[in-house]
Design a protein around this motif. Sequence first.
Motif, PDB file in Angstrom:
ATOM      1  N   ALA A   1     -42.538  -3.371 -21.663  1.00 30.46           N
ATOM      2  CA  ALA A   1     -42.562  -2.173 -22.505  1.00 30.46           C
ATOM      3  C   ALA A   1     -41.222  -2.010 -23.206  1.00 30.46           C
ATOM      4  CB  ALA A   1     -42.863  -0.938 -21.669  1.00 30.46           C
ATOM      5  N   ASP A   2     -41.257  -1.869 -24.515  1.00 28.69           N
ATOM      6  CA  ASP A   2     -40.050  -1.701 -25.321  1.00 28.69           C
ATOM      7  C   ASP A   2     -39.852  -0.213 -25.565  1.00 28.69           C
ATOM      8  OD1 ASP A   2     -37.832  -2.508 -26.713  1.00 28.69           O
ATOM      9  OD2 ASP A   2     -38.901  -2.940 -28.564  1.00 28.69           O
ATOM     10  N   THR A   3     -39.440   0.506 -24.523  1.00 33.27           N
ATOM     11  CA  THR A   3     -39.354   1.960 -24.610  1.00 33.27           C
ATOM     12  C   THR A   3     -38.638   2.531 -23.396  1.00 33.27           C
ATOM     13  OG1 THR A   3     -40.647   3.994 -24.878  1.00 33.27           O
ATOM     14  CG2 THR A   3     -41.562   2.313 -23.423  1.00 33.27           C
TER      15      THR A   3
ATOM     16  N   ARG B   1     -48.424   4.781 -18.230  1.00 33.76           N
ATOM     17  CA  ARG B   1     -49.767   4.549 -18.745  1.00 33.76           C
ATOM     18  C   ARG B   1     -50.101   3.071 -18.878  1.00 33.76           C
ATOM     19  NH1 ARG B   1     -52.352   6.221 -24.625  1.00 33.76           N
ATOM     20  NH2 ARG B   1     -54.383   5.285 -24.224  1.00 33.76           N
ATOM     21  N   PHE B   2     -49.146   2.280 -19.417  1.00 36.22           N
ATOM     22  CA  PHE B   2     -49.462   0.887 -19.733  1.00 36.22           C
ATOM     23  C   PHE B   2     -49.057  -0.089 -18.633  1.00 36.22           C
ATOM     24  CE2 PHE B   2     -49.107   2.929 -23.970  1.00 36.22           C
ATOM     25  CZ  PHE B   2     -50.413   2.728 -24.381  1.00 36.22           C
TER      26      PHE B   2
ATOM     27  N   SER C   1     -43.833  -2.112 -28.207  1.00 36.70           N
ATOM     28  CA  SER C   1     -43.688  -0.662 -28.299  1.00 36.70           C
ATOM     29  C   SER C   1     -44.946   0.044 -27.807  1.00 36.70           C
ATOM     30  CB  SER C   1     -43.437  -0.260 -29.757  1.00 36.70           C
ATOM     31  OG  SER C   1     -44.622  -0.500 -30.529  1.00 36.70           O
ATOM     32  N   PRO C   2     -44.830   1.314 -27.389  1.00 40.72           N
ATOM     33  CA  PRO C   2     -46.011   2.064 -26.952  1.00 40.72           C
ATOM     34  C   PRO C   2     -47.111   2.127 -28.008  1.00 40.72           C
ATOM     35  CG  PRO C   2     -44.027   3.195 -26.256  1.00 40.72           C
ATOM     36  CD  PRO C   2     -43.585   2.071 -27.147  1.00 40.72           C
ATOM     37  N   ALA C   3     -46.746   2.253 -29.283  1.00 38.36           N
ATOM     38  CA  ALA C   3     -47.759   2.347 -30.341  1.00 38.36           C
ATOM     39  C   ALA C   3     -48.613   1.083 -30.397  1.00 38.36           C
ATOM     40  CB  ALA C   3     -47.085   2.590 -31.688  1.00 38.36           C
ATOM     41  N   LEU C   4     -47.984  -0.086 -30.273  1.00 36.55           N
ATOM     42  CA  LEU C   4     -48.748  -1.324 -30.323  1.00 36.55           C
ATOM     43  C   LEU C   4     -49.443  -1.618 -28.999  1.00 36.55           C
ATOM     44  CD1 LEU C   4     -46.405  -3.562 -32.505  1.00 36.55           C
ATOM     45  CD2 LEU C   4     -48.571  -2.489 -33.148  1.00 36.55           C
TER      46      LEU C   4
END
Length: 322
Positions: A16-18, A26-27, A245-248
């Motif tokens: 995760a890049d965050t 979540r992920f 990223s979370p968006a992707l």
Amino acid sequence: MSTLLTQLRELSTVVADTGDLDAIRRFAPRDATTNPSLILKAAQSGQYDALVDETVAAVQGHEGTLDEAVDEASDRLVVAMGCLILRHVPGRVSTEVNARLSFDKQASITKARKLVSLYQASGVSRERILIKLAATWEGICAARILEREGIQCNLTLIFSFAQARACAEAGVFLISPFVGRILDWYRRANPEIDYVPAQEPGVLQVQEIHRYFRRHNYSTVVMGASFRNSGEILALAGCDRLTISPALLEVLSTTEGVLAHTMFESLERAKPPEPLSENEFRWQHNEDAMATEKLAEGIRGFEADQRKLEALLREKLERGGS
């Protein structure tokens, strides 16, 4: 049919890049990466307010100048955030050395050792930390020494093949080629070209680096980073690691399809060439206009966000806390 994210996890380690804890929970990535920009965003989000206030309180009355207190608070904060992230990932967190030290080998080594010592004082072993350094010649030389001390490194802002090769020759644990930022440069340079993800310059470079490392038996991990679209990620399925990223991650987790392994490599193996000298490295990197410009831009950008984070901490220190 399963989601693309589920299938991707079978081919590559998902990172995760965050610094967003909600997204990390979540992920459920294996690892997480941070940088000054992500740390600033997390600090401004309100999610870490208590941690920021605790950090400022801990350095109140710090012996020395206000600048030294700000620097101490910054180091403690990034480590405290890293420790919190590590509660939610089973693997590692990457913590970055200040970008302003990118051309100072000894200062980078000193800062890296301090960050590791702060983690260890918080009960986190060095096996769960990757120290991020910009892949300048000085950063690579610093990483060579740190790796020998058992401090594993993530060399970031990789834009040229020369950077990647020098990192492997230095025994660096992991490199992060910036796929999306490479695309940004080529889009500006060639606005008439509509780049297809599988043929983007950044994607092709990661594939080239991955093949080269495997062919010459370098152990350095290749982690694609800085993605602009999910197509780039799919085109690199099978890369050692991918930091997303979370968006992707959201796109991949809600899209079904069939994902294929794309990181094909030759079975032929070869003896590594003689390591690049400093002069060879600087010349080869300089010959790549994209890499030269994007590395400098990346260092400036990270330093700008580092200064914003320090301004936030300075304001709190000056007014005595929260």
